[in-house]
Design a protein around this motif. Structure first.
Motif, PDB file in Angstrom:
ATOM      1  N   SER A 106      -2.802   0.035  12.359  1.00  0.00           N
ATOM      2  CA  SER A 106      -1.994   0.572  11.264  1.00  0.00           C
ATOM      3  C   SER A 106      -1.235  -0.566  10.599  1.00  0.00           C
ATOM      4  O   SER A 106      -0.649  -1.420  11.283  1.00  0.00           O
ATOM      5  CB  SER A 106      -1.009   1.610  11.791  1.00  0.00           C
ATOM      6  OG  SER A 106      -0.096   1.983  10.775  1.00  0.00           O
ATOM      7  N   PHE A 107      -1.238  -0.571   9.272  1.00  0.00           N
ATOM      8  CA  PHE A 107      -0.543  -1.613   8.520  1.00  0.00           C
ATOM      9  C   PHE A 107       0.834  -1.155   8.031  1.00  0.00           C
ATOM     10  O   PHE A 107       1.458  -1.825   7.203  1.00  0.00           O
ATOM     11  CB  PHE A 107      -1.384  -2.041   7.310  1.00  0.00           C
ATOM     12  CG  PHE A 107      -2.652  -2.767   7.675  1.00  0.00           C
ATOM     13  CD1 PHE A 107      -2.720  -3.554   8.811  1.00  0.00           C
ATOM     14  CD2 PHE A 107      -3.780  -2.670   6.875  1.00  0.00           C
ATOM     15  CE1 PHE A 107      -3.880  -4.234   9.145  1.00  0.00           C
ATOM     16  CE2 PHE A 107      -4.947  -3.348   7.188  1.00  0.00           C
ATOM     17  CZ  PHE A 107      -4.997  -4.131   8.339  1.00  0.00           C
ATOM     18  N   LYS A 108       1.314  -0.025   8.538  1.00  0.00           N
ATOM     19  CA  LYS A 108       2.596   0.498   8.077  1.00  0.00           C
ATOM     20  C   LYS A 108       3.750  -0.461   8.373  1.00  0.00           C
ATOM     21  O   LYS A 108       4.735  -0.508   7.631  1.00  0.00           O
ATOM     22  CB  LYS A 108       2.869   1.857   8.717  1.00  0.00           C
ATOM     23  CG  LYS A 108       1.928   2.957   8.220  1.00  0.00           C
ATOM     24  CD  LYS A 108       2.230   4.289   8.877  1.00  0.00           C
ATOM     25  CE  LYS A 108       1.281   5.372   8.358  1.00  0.00           C
ATOM     26  NZ  LYS A 108       1.535   6.680   9.013  1.00  0.00           N
ATOM     27  N   SER A 109       3.606  -1.225   9.469  1.00  0.00           N
ATOM     28  CA  SER A 109       4.678  -2.154   9.842  1.00  0.00           C
ATOM     29  C   SER A 109       4.841  -3.282   8.831  1.00  0.00           C
ATOM     30  O   SER A 109       5.857  -3.978   8.823  1.00  0.00           O
ATOM     31  CB  SER A 109       4.403  -2.746  11.230  1.00  0.00           C
ATOM     32  OG  SER A 109       3.183  -3.473  11.224  1.00  0.00           O
ATOM     33  N   PHE A 110       3.834  -3.476   7.976  1.00  0.00           N
ATOM     34  CA  PHE A 110       3.904  -4.545   6.983  1.00  0.00           C
ATOM     35  C   PHE A 110       4.692  -4.149   5.733  1.00  0.00           C
ATOM     36  O   PHE A 110       4.844  -4.956   4.813  1.00  0.00           O
ATOM     37  CB  PHE A 110       2.497  -4.980   6.564  1.00  0.00           C
ATOM     38  CG  PHE A 110       1.761  -5.779   7.613  1.00  0.00           C
ATOM     39  CD1 PHE A 110       2.388  -6.823   8.272  1.00  0.00           C
ATOM     40  CD2 PHE A 110       0.450  -5.481   7.934  1.00  0.00           C
ATOM     41  CE1 PHE A 110       1.719  -7.560   9.234  1.00  0.00           C
ATOM     42  CE2 PHE A 110      -0.231  -6.212   8.891  1.00  0.00           C
ATOM     43  CZ  PHE A 110       0.403  -7.257   9.547  1.00  0.00           C
ATOM     44  N   ARG A 111       5.160  -2.922   5.681  1.00  0.00           N
ATOM     45  CA  ARG A 111       5.891  -2.473   4.487  1.00  0.00           C
ATOM     46  C   ARG A 111       7.109  -3.355   4.202  1.00  0.00           C
ATOM     47  O   ARG A 111       7.475  -3.572   3.053  1.00  0.00           O
ATOM     48  CB  ARG A 111       6.323  -1.015   4.647  1.00  0.00           C
ATOM     49  CG  ARG A 111       5.213  -0.026   4.304  1.00  0.00           C
ATOM     50  CD  ARG A 111       5.725   1.397   4.270  1.00  0.00           C
ATOM     51  NE  ARG A 111       4.684   2.292   3.767  1.00  0.00           N
ATOM     52  CZ  ARG A 111       4.497   2.585   2.489  1.00  0.00           C
ATOM     53  NH1 ARG A 111       5.306   2.057   1.582  1.00  0.00           N
ATOM     54  NH2 ARG A 111       3.535   3.400   2.109  1.00  0.00           N
ATOM     55  N   LYS A 112       7.701  -3.865   5.271  1.00  0.00           N
ATOM     56  CA  LYS A 112       8.885  -4.712   5.075  1.00  0.00           C
ATOM     57  C   LYS A 112       8.526  -6.033   4.399  1.00  0.00           C
ATOM     58  O   LYS A 112       9.379  -6.693   3.797  1.00  0.00           O
ATOM     59  CB  LYS A 112       9.551  -4.996   6.429  1.00  0.00           C
ATOM     60  CG  LYS A 112       8.692  -5.752   7.423  1.00  0.00           C
ATOM     61  CD  LYS A 112       9.426  -5.965   8.729  1.00  0.00           C
ATOM     62  CE  LYS A 112       8.579  -6.757   9.736  1.00  0.00           C
ATOM     63  NZ  LYS A 112       7.366  -6.046  10.146  1.00  0.00           N
ATOM     64  N   LEU A 113       7.229  -6.430   4.482  1.00  0.00           N
ATOM     65  CA  LEU A 113       6.784  -7.673   3.854  1.00  0.00           C
ATOM     66  C   LEU A 113       6.267  -7.453   2.436  1.00  0.00           C
ATOM     67  O   LEU A 113       6.064  -8.415   1.694  1.00  0.00           O
ATOM     68  CB  LEU A 113       5.677  -8.328   4.690  1.00  0.00           C
ATOM     69  CG  LEU A 113       6.026  -8.687   6.137  1.00  0.00           C
ATOM     70  CD1 LEU A 113       4.828  -9.315   6.835  1.00  0.00           C
ATOM     71  CD2 LEU A 113       7.214  -9.641   6.185  1.00  0.00           C
TER      72      LEU A 113
END
Length: 768
Positions: free
Chosen positions: A67-74
């Protein structure tokens, strides 16, 4: 039908094939018999890795497992609802502009100015200057305004700061003609350009292949400026090498920078060191090692780890050993101590991708928590799938990033997908490109409208004997720059020599194509001379199996076949690395030269070096030669297996040249039927072909076939009928699949443009 044929060909294989009474003129020599019988098994083992459908599913499943959801902060935008800069003047020549500017109606302003311009009503110089500044948050619209007003601009009244901004805007819009015009004004005023403008100028003149101009600008800046940002050296060296592949030009500029005591980024020091090592430039290696030690960089993580990665990237064995070693643990600790974890992750991702370990690359990618390295690594992942001719995964990765992390699509991502599609399907180039242009024309904001002129496809010849031509993707800067035209890149001697004069060295692929595309003995001798010179300069970069085989085929000296084969094997063993294209060409060489025992060695190299055949074009090259081999040595069972695999493989689309090769192979083998007094099947229609196949059973043939000639008389008509029908089916299947590929590309381009428009709407504040 297929089962009967397999049983029949099996009877032929075990009972008849190697009968010493075989007299066919094409049959292999006795000392090659055993080798010939072993090739199919080894080739089939190699072909098993060609299950493209399964491989693509594995990649997609691997991608879907994270999941790439954790990259939202970037991916969060620091500025939302960007507006025109505050108005500081009244627009008296067109009062309506005041209201439109206050309401942030950017597109309406452009349309209004365009309409007025068509009537001959231009903004005053001061009005244009203020409106242009207001537009700067949106460079693509600032450029449009600049182009509308360009005829009325008196550059004598443009101050230095405004000229600097105009340069950056024209660069962002890829208008290199305008950039050059403005840059010449800047130089005429003897103004020191900002670092950003210098960086842009270097890229403009290198991309348009004004190599000497770019070098002059860089060297003059290095000599006259006391301080320069280290990123300027990075940009210059990376662009210079990408364009020229000339290590000497890079080294002289690097030495000049060092001599002036300008600071460097350790990444460029690592790049230069590895470049000199790869080129085997002994004296220069000694110099850079001394320089690194003097500047206290020898033990820097980036330099040390870069050196290791360069070696580990070369062979699968060294990669496997390194990943399991204690040395990797030590480097992880070293990276933490120097705060270079991002560099560690980037390099590890590269190594995983280099050896086809997408799962591990993705796992490493997920650990990145720095925005800059996040974007760099995405670029590496996309380029990996482009290189391995898997543009479908390029789109799937972008789609997942967009949907799960709100990743912003950039024009370079569109370029990678477009280029990947055309490289994989060169016979569908025009159709794919039309879909891109159509999608761009539908864009609401036309932010990347310049791609319509920048990206082009062109047909280039690949074989002088067959007049075979394929489409190639190209970034054509001279479309938007009529004065600084790049030198021709077509693989002909005249182009290679003109580029050499500018310091641009040809790579092995260009030289190989040039050799293939000429029959002029004088040109061939000159090309061979260039090859030798390139090998002296950079033997690891230019020397390749593929190139040497092309040289051999031009000479056509069969007595040197064994000697040449030994040279190629020695080169592979010494370098400990080889790609699938080289092995395919070497296999082709062995089969054509009837060196079947050597062909086995080549097939063994696929396994030894863990080389996988990737990309439709490489797959078709291998299969085309293997099918011809099966016909010439009567390996009918394997021929059936290959054709059945091709008919069932959903992800391979054969091009017209491969289909023509299949058809030609069938036609040539009709001569066997004619020699046996069997009527040719060439004029029979599909129904008659199927009826002919079912006329007799395998048991009837086997029972009545006591000698090979009689056996072949019964077997070959059935084999030819099956082959003709298979080629017919492949052609029909292929036509449907081609339309599907072009339509899918069109849909994906629409998605990319839609996402770009959505991001633009967020900037305009019209979409939450």
């Amino acid at each position: 039908m297929v089962t009967n044929l397999i049983n029949l060909t099996h009877r032929f294989t075990v009972g008849v094939r190697f009968n010493t009474n075989i007299t066919n003129s094409d049959i292999i020599a006795d000392n090659e018999m055993k080798a010939s019988s072993e090739i199919p098994d080894k080739a089939m083992k190699t072909i098993k890795i060609l299950n493209c459908t399964e491989r693509n599913l594995q990649s997609i499943n691997t991608l879907n497992s994270v999941s790439f959801k954790s990259f939202r902060k970037l991916t969060e935008r620091k500025l939302k609802n960007i507006k025109l800069l505050k108005r500081k003047t009244e627009y008296k020549s067109c009062e309506e502009l005041n209201k439109l500017a206050d309401e942030n109606q950017i597109r309406s302003i452009i349309l209004k100015v365009q309409r007025n311009e068509s009537k001959g009503d231009y903004l005053t110089h001061n009005e244009f200057k203020h409106l242009f500044v207001q537009f700067l948050p949106f460079k693509w619209y600032a450029y449009k305004l600049l182009k509308i007003q360009q005829k009325e601009i008196n550059y004598d009244n443009v101050n230095d700061k405004m000229l600097d901004v105009m340069l950056q805007v024209s660069f962002a819009a890829f208008d290199y003609k305008l950039f050059d015009q403005l840059f010449q004004i800047l130089q005429h005023r003897k103004i020191t350009a900002s670092a950003n403008v210098l960086s842009n100028a270097i890229q403009v003149y290198l991309k348009t292949e004004n190599i000497h101009m770019a070098i002059q600008i860089f060297h003059q800046s290095v000599m006259t400026e006391k301080e320069l940002p280290n990123y300027l050296l990075n940009i210059f060296i990376s662009n210079l090498y990408n364009k020229t592949k000339n290590p000497n030009l890079c080294l002289s500029s690097y030495k000049l920078w060092i001599s002036r005591n300008h600071q460097t980024n350790p990444s460029i020091d690592s790049f230069m060191y590895n470049l000199l090592v790869e080129c085997n430039l002994t004296e220069d290696i000694a110099w850079i090692e001394q320089s690194l030690e003097k500047r206290g960089l020898t033990e820097k993580f980036v330099v040390k780890f870069g050196r290791v990665c360069n070696q580990v990237s070369k062979t699968r064995k060294s990669y496997d050993e390194f990943m399991k070693s204690e040395l990797l643990t030590q480097y992880v600790q070293h990276a933490k101590e120097e705060n270079e974890v991002s560099s560690l992750l980037n390099n590890l991702t590269y190594l995983h991708l280099k050896h086809g370990e997408f799962g591990l690359a993705l796992e490493t990618f997920m650990k990145i928590n720095n925005k800059k390295n996040f974007e760099i690594t995405i670029f590496s992942l996309l380029r990996h799938f482009e290189k391995f001719e898997n543009p479908e995964m390029v789109f799937q990765l972008l789609k997942k990033l967009k949907e799960e992390s709100n990743f912003k699509i950039h024009w370079t991502h569109v370029l990678i997908y477009w280029r990947g599609m055309i490289n994989k399907y060169p016979h569908l180039g025009y159709g794919i490109h039309r879909k891109l242009r159509k999608a761009l024309s539908k864009s609401k904001y036309h932010q990347f409208g310049f791609l319509s002129n920048l990206l082009v496809v062109k047909k280039m010849p690949v074989n002088v004997d067959t007049d075979e031509r394929r489409h190639y993707a190209s970034v054509k800067y001279d479309n938007i720059n009529s004065e600084l035209k790049p030198l021709p890149t077509d693989p002909y001697l005249r182009n290679i020599e003109s580029r050499l004069y500018s310091g641009i060295l040809p790579d092995s692929e260009i030289l190989r194509k040039a050799i293939r595309l000429t029959n002029d003995p004088t040109e061939i001798d000159r090309l061979f001379e260039i090859v030798k010179n390139m090998n002296r300069l950079s033997r690891h970069r230019v020397k390749s199996v593929r190139l040497n085989l092309e040289m051999y085929y031009k000479r056509r000296n069969r007595k040197k076949a064994l000697e040449l084969f030994s040279e190629q094997i020695d080169f592979i063993e010494n370098s400990k690395m080889v790609d699938c294209r080289d092995l395919i060409e070497l296999f082709k060489f062995c089969v054509k030269s009837k060196l079947y025992d050597k062909a086995i060695m080549v097939l063994d190299l696929f396994e030894k070096y863990n080389v996988k055949i990737v990309g439709d074009q490489n797959i078709m090259r291998f299969l085309s030669m293997f099918i011809k081999y099966c016909w010439s040595t009567k390996q009918f069972k394997e021929l059936i297996t290959i054709l059945e695999w091709l008919k069932g493989e959903k992800n391979i689309i054969i091009d017209e040249f491969f289909w023509f090769n299949l058809k030609t192979a069938g036609i040539k083998n009709r001569e066997i039927l004619t020699q046996m007094g069997t009527k040719s099947l060439e004029d029979k229609n599909k129904d008659n072909i199927e009826k002919n196949v079912e006329d007799k059973t395998v048991d009837e043939i086997v029972e009545n076939s006591s000698e090979e000639d009689l056996f072949l008389q019964q077997l070959i008509p059935k084999m030819m009928s099956y082959y003709d029908l298979s080629v017919y089916e492949l052609k029909n299947k292929n036509e449907e699949k081609c339309e599907e590929v072009i339509d899918t590309a069109g849909d994906n381009f629409k998605y990319l443009v839609k996402w770009i428009d959505e991001d633009t709407e967020i900037l305009f504040g019209t979409r939450s």
